[in-house]
Motif scaffolding. Structure first.
Motif, short mmCIF file in Angstrom:
data_model
loop_
_atom_site.label_atom_id
_atom_site.label_comp_id
_atom_site.label_asym_id
_atom_site.label_seq_id
_atom_site.Cartn_x
_atom_site.Cartn_y
_atom_site.Cartn_z
N PHE A 269 0.81 -1.20 0.00
CA PHE A 269 0.00 0.00 0.00
C PHE A 269 0.85 1.26 0.00
O PHE A 269 0.36 2.36 0.28
N SER A 270 2.14 1.12 -0.33
CA SER A 270 3.01 2.28 -0.48
C SER A 270 2.75 2.95 -1.82
O SER A 270 2.28 2.32 -2.77
N ARG A 271 3.05 4.23 -1.92
CA ARG A 271 2.86 4.96 -3.17
C ARG A 271 3.84 4.46 -4.23
O ARG A 271 5.06 4.45 -4.00
N PRO A 272 3.36 4.03 -5.40
CA PRO A 272 4.27 3.58 -6.46
C PRO A 272 5.12 4.74 -6.96
O PRO A 272 4.72 5.91 -6.87
N ALA A 273 6.29 4.42 -7.48
CA ALA A 273 7.15 5.46 -8.06
C ALA A 273 6.42 6.17 -9.20
O ALA A 273 5.69 5.54 -9.98
N ALA A 274 6.62 7.48 -9.30
CA ALA A 274 5.94 8.26 -10.34
C ALA A 274 6.25 7.74 -11.73
O ALA A 274 5.41 7.78 -12.64
N SER A 275 7.46 7.22 -11.91
CA SER A 275 7.88 6.73 -13.23
C SER A 275 7.08 5.50 -13.67
O SER A 275 7.07 5.16 -14.85
N THR A 276 6.39 4.84 -12.74
CA THR A 276 5.58 3.67 -13.07
C THR A 276 4.55 4.00 -14.13
O THR A 276 4.22 3.16 -14.97
N PHE A 277 4.06 5.25 -14.12
CA PHE A 277 2.96 5.63 -14.99
C PHE A 277 3.42 6.43 -16.21
O PHE A 277 2.59 6.97 -16.94
N ASP A 278 4.72 6.52 -16.41
CA ASP A 278 5.25 7.20 -17.59
C ASP A 278 5.20 6.26 -18.79
O ASP A 278 5.45 5.06 -18.66
#
Length: 399
Positions: A269-278
């Motif tokens: 439930f940690s925030r995924p890295a922003a780059s995951t959605f690039d």
């Protein structure tokens, strides 16, 4: 079984509360499957071994429903295993031809989610999922030496098929809601759909605890009170801390292996890295832009498709609760060709069904372990999660 176990069942007086809970739950869904997924029944083989029954505080079915409704998970990442056992016959490679036709009926790209994710309707699959609020989600279907991904970031929705090096580009729904043709892809999606069926024809109980993907969970069990349905029971493992459904299992009334069994094997439930959605289309990839407001029909589509569309506009529901049967008139007479037309698709379809008769006339029933459909010789269709006998009864009553 853990000592807290409750078999408290919701009664008719709690149905309004359940429905209210479902409406609240819909607002808190983390929409992992993000766009244009064709409607399909998907599930997971029992790949998640329970590692003991945790000792949790006692909870009633109503309280657990409310816990699901209040769940507000915005960030997560994890792995979901998926499989289906509908009991469909081996079509000898015909599935590929059908899938190809479906692709032509969409935007013409193998990366179009409308056609690609129909693969989840059979076999065993592994998905990687990630979400960071309502505007950033990613779902990846892991294949042999290939990967298919759907990425939603802001207004953009990308589909990428590494096997064909094709890219699909569309835009997300402005209201943030799932499109009507999207299929469920996570235990939360399945649970929301199942809870819509809860009414006075349904028993809902708490049946112990479990551990799923290392998380302590309660087990909510939903069972039809009616006979004639193909659904035996639905079990939902609900995370004890967050209220997020972690596993969903649907067993048929006929017994045997689960038809649908979807669950996390790993979750954070940690925030995924922003780059995951690039996402940037790879060099040389074929990019197909979604044509808004239009859906191209398959090449050489028969004129009777127009009649079918008119029939769907007149869709009616017969019966109540789990015995509900949807019916519509295709406007096409003649029913399903018999096996005498062997050597073509019509002959194959005719050979797969069972011929039935009744006050409605004659027709053919196509059966799976969950959903059955009756096509009558005068062009009417009856479909539902009911037995063959219940379909014939509905058709007789519908005359």
């Amino acid at each position: 079984m853990a000592p807290y176990e409750s078999d408290d069942s919701t009664g008719a007086e709690e149905i309004d509360d359940l429905r209210s809970g479902r409406r609240k739950a819909a607002r808190y869904v983390v929409p992992v499957a993000v766009v244009g997924v064709a409607a399909a029944t998907i599930g997971l083989v029992p790949a998640l071994a329970d590692s003991g029954d945790p000792n949790l505080p006692k909870i009633t079915a109503q309280q657990l429903i409310e816990k699901i409704a209040k769940s507000d998970v915005q960030q997560l990442s994890g792995t979901v295993k998926i499989s289906t056992d509908l009991g469909l016959p081996d079509l000898g490679g015909l599935e590929g031809s059908i899938a190809s036709g479906a692709t032509k009926g969409g935007d013409g790209s193998s990366a179009d989610p409308t056609s690609k994710l129909t693969e989840l309707a059979s076999g065993t699959h592994t998905l990687r999922v990630a979400a960071d609020g309502p505007d950033r989600q990613k779902l990846s279907l892991i294949e042999s030496a290939a990967e298919y991904s759907i990425i939603h970031k802001g207004k953009d929705v990308w589909g990428y098929d590494s096997k064909s090096n094709e890219v699909y580009h569309g835009t997300a729904s402005e209201d943030g809601k799932k499109h009507k043709d999207e299929a469920p892809a996570t235990p939360k999606d399945f649970a929301d759909e199942a809870l819509k069926s809860v009414d006075d024809t349904t028993s809902v109980t708490v049946d112990g605890t479990a551990q799923v993907a290392g998380r302590d969970a309660y087990k909510l069990v939903v069972k039809p009170k009616q006979s004639g349905t193909t659904v035996g029971a639905i079990s939902i493992a609900v995370d004890a801390k967050t209220g997020l459904p972690l596993k969903f299992t649907l067993t048929p009334a006929s017994g045997g292996a689960a038809v649908v069994d979807a669950g996390f094997t790993q979750i954070s439930f940690s925030r995924p890295a922003a780059s995951t959605f690039d996402f940037t289309p790879p060099k040389g990839a074929k990019v197909t832009e979604h044509e808004h407001g239009s859906t191209r029909a398959p090449e050489h589509a028969p004129k009777s498709d127009e009649d079918l569309a008119k029939g769907l506009d007149g869709l009616k529901v017969l019966g109540k609760g789990w015995n509900s049967v949807a019916t519509f008139d295709t406007g096409s007479k003649g029913g399903v060709p018999s096996a005498s037309g062997s050597g073509n698709l019509s002959g194959l379809l005719g050979s797969l069904g069972d011929q039935v008769t009744g006050r409605f006339g004659k027709g053919t029933v196509f059966s799976t372990r969950l959903v059955n459909a009756l096509i009558t010789d005068d062009g009417k269709v009856y479909v539902g999660a009911v037995t063959k006998g219940a379909l014939v009864k509905a058709a007789n009553a519908g005359q």
